[in-house]
Design a protein around this motif. Structure first.
Motif, PDB file in Angstrom:
ATOM      1  N   UNK A  63       0.837  -1.194   0.000  1.00 33.41           N
ATOM      2  CA  UNK A  63       0.000   0.000   0.000  1.00 33.41           C
ATOM      3  C   UNK A  63       0.867   1.236   0.000  1.00 33.41           C
ATOM      4  N   UNK A  64       0.732   2.106  -0.974  1.00 37.94           N
ATOM      5  CA  UNK A  64       1.569   3.307  -1.006  1.00 37.94           C
ATOM      6  C   UNK A  64       1.172   4.272   0.096  1.00 37.94           C
ATOM      7  N   UNK A  65       2.156   5.029   0.559  1.00 36.62           N
ATOM      8  CA  UNK A  65       1.867   6.036   1.578  1.00 36.62           C
ATOM      9  C   UNK A  65       1.027   7.140   0.971  1.00 36.62           C
ATOM     10  N   UNK A  66       0.078   7.694   1.741  1.00 35.84           N
ATOM     11  CA  UNK A  66      -0.749   8.775   1.199  1.00 35.84           C
ATOM     12  C   UNK A  66       0.111   9.975   0.839  1.00 35.84           C
ATOM     13  N   UNK A  67      -0.196  10.644  -0.282  1.00 35.70           N
ATOM     14  CA  UNK A  67       0.615  11.800  -0.680  1.00 35.70           C
ATOM     15  C   UNK A  67       0.447  12.948   0.304  1.00 35.70           C
ATOM     16  N   UNK A  68       1.520  13.701   0.509  1.00 36.37           N
ATOM     17  CA  UNK A  68       1.444  14.871   1.376  1.00 36.37           C
ATOM     18  C   UNK A  68       0.795  16.017   0.609  1.00 36.37           C
ATOM     19  N   UNK A  75       8.509  14.512   5.725  1.00 41.31           N
ATOM     20  CA  UNK A  75       8.581  13.854   7.026  1.00 41.31           C
ATOM     21  C   UNK A  75       9.904  14.096   7.718  1.00 41.31           C
ATOM     22  N   UNK A  76      10.996  14.113   6.936  1.00 38.26           N
ATOM     23  CA  UNK A  76      12.317  14.328   7.530  1.00 38.26           C
ATOM     24  C   UNK A  76      12.427  15.719   8.142  1.00 38.26           C
ATOM     25  N   UNK A  77      11.848  16.704   7.471  1.00 41.44           N
ATOM     26  CA  UNK A  77      11.909  18.069   8.006  1.00 41.44           C
ATOM     27  C   UNK A  77      11.063  18.203   9.266  1.00 41.44           C
ATOM     28  N   UNK A  78       9.913  17.536   9.286  1.00 42.28           N
ATOM     29  CA  UNK A  78       9.085  17.533  10.501  1.00 42.28           C
ATOM     30  C   UNK A  78       9.858  16.901  11.653  1.00 42.28           C
ATOM     31  N   UNK A  93       7.022  13.704  23.206  1.00 45.34           N
ATOM     32  CA  UNK A  93       5.630  13.632  22.762  1.00 45.34           C
ATOM     33  C   UNK A  93       5.009  15.017  22.700  1.00 45.34           C
ATOM     34  N   UNK A  94       5.307  15.862  23.669  1.00 42.70           N
ATOM     35  CA  UNK A  94       4.805  17.241  23.634  1.00 42.70           C
ATOM     36  C   UNK A  94       5.359  17.965  22.415  1.00 42.70           C
ATOM     37  N   UNK A  95       6.616  17.720  22.091  1.00 43.21           N
ATOM     38  CA  UNK A  95       7.215  18.344  20.908  1.00 43.21           C
ATOM     39  C   UNK A  95       6.501  17.881  19.643  1.00 43.21           C
ATOM     40  N   UNK A  96       6.195  16.601  19.554  1.00 39.62           N
ATOM     41  CA  UNK A  96       5.496  16.081  18.366  1.00 39.62           C
ATOM     42  C   UNK A  96       4.107  16.693  18.231  1.00 39.62           C
ATOM     43  N   UNK A  97       3.393  16.809  19.359  1.00 41.63           N
ATOM     44  CA  UNK A  97       2.064  17.422  19.339  1.00 41.63           C
ATOM     45  C   UNK A  97       2.167  18.884  18.908  1.00 41.63           C
ATOM     46  N   UNK A  98       3.141  19.600  19.481  1.00 41.35           N
ATOM     47  CA  UNK A  98       3.302  21.015  19.166  1.00 41.35           C
ATOM     48  C   UNK A  98       3.610  21.218  17.684  1.00 41.35           C
ATOM     49  N   UNK A  99       4.543  20.454  17.150  1.00 41.84           N
ATOM     50  CA  UNK A  99       4.916  20.606  15.743  1.00 41.84           C
ATOM     51  C   UNK A  99       3.752  20.221  14.833  1.00 41.84           C
ATOM     52  N   UNK A 100       3.021  19.172  15.192  1.00 42.55           N
ATOM     53  CA  UNK A 100       1.884  18.761  14.379  1.00 42.55           C
ATOM     54  C   UNK A 100       0.840  19.874  14.315  1.00 42.55           C
ATOM     55  N   UNK A 101       0.584  20.534  15.433  1.00 43.42           N
ATOM     56  CA  UNK A 101      -0.367  21.640  15.454  1.00 43.42           C
ATOM     57  C   UNK A 101       0.156  22.836  14.658  1.00 43.42           C
ATOM     58  N   UNK A 102       1.451  23.136  14.831  1.00 38.41           N
ATOM     59  CA  UNK A 102       2.034  24.269  14.110  1.00 38.41           C
ATOM     60  C   UNK A 102       1.925  24.099  12.599  1.00 38.41           C
TER      61      UNK A 102
END
Length: 219
Positions: A63-68, A75-78, A93-102
């Motif tokens: 299954x191919x990964x969904x396109x960004x 993903x590497x930059x994130x 985990x807080x950093x991941x949540x923060x970056x995902x929201x940003x």
């Protein structure tokens, strides 16, 4: 990634190693380790055998990964942004949540959306967002129609985080001043605490003043 690699990842997590240290020991990019753990239960639920089996099943399905979305970061930059946030003192985990929201389009996510995107439990999301709220990095809003919380990061979050951190430092200043009074006037401990309190107090007040003066840049 081999089964042995995954066993070493699990051992590293059990020893409390950072993702970066585990990556160095395996001679892999940190982003690879971050994705491996994130998609297989997170740091608290990573199981090497199940992770290996899940990866095998995914490869078998092909299954191919969904396109960004266009204009989004790789993903590497994130992962790199997460690593930089961790280095400033944020729990991972807080950093991941923060970056995902940003990086979200409107800066808003529900707890369920965060849990699903980051492959972590709702309880883990709760701990992470509460920590970020205390730091002023985001705020909680209530969606009255769906009766659930929405976590928001916007321009004001930068002001709030700066001011919140400085105010917390001022609390430390007050404690240091009280502690200094317990020592004799010529005590080196009293002198050390007094100087530290004076320095931290002035710097914190300067930061708050600068944040108030430049807040218009966020509007």
């Amino acid at each position: 990634m081999t089964q042995q690699d995954r066993e070493r990842i699990a051992a590293g997590l059990a020893d409390g190693l950072s993702y970066g240290e585990i990556a160095r020991r395996l001679n892999r990019p940190t982003s690879t380790i971050t994705r491996e753990i994130g998609r297989n239960g997170g740091p608290g639920g990573y199981r090497p055998q199940q992770a290996h089996q899940a990866t095998t099943r995914r490869a078998r399905r092909g299954t191919p990964a969904p396109p960004r979305p266009a204009g989004s970061l790789s993903g590497a930059m994130e992962d790199e942004l997460v690593e930089l946030s961790v280095k400033t003192g944020l729990p991972r985990t807080s950093a991941r949540v923060h970056i995902d929201l940003l990086l979200s389009q409107d800066g808003r996510r529900t707890a369920a959306e965060l849990a699903n995107r980051l492959k972590i439990s709702p309880a883990t999301v709760s701990v992470a967002v509460n920590f970020l709220i205390q730091l002023g990095f985001l705020r909680r809003e209530r969606d009255p129609r769906r009766r659930r919380d929405v976590y928001v990061v916007d321009a004001d979050a930068w002001y709030n985080s700066v001011v919140t951190g400085s105010r917390q430092t001022l609390q430390t200043v007050r404690a240091a001043k009280v502690a200094a009074q317990a020592y004799e006037l010529d005590s080196p401990v009293r002198e050390r605490l007094t100087k530290a309190a004076a320095f931290l107090e002035q710097v914190s007040l300067d930061v708050i003043e600068a944040a108030d003066r430049r807040r218009d840049l966020l509007t």
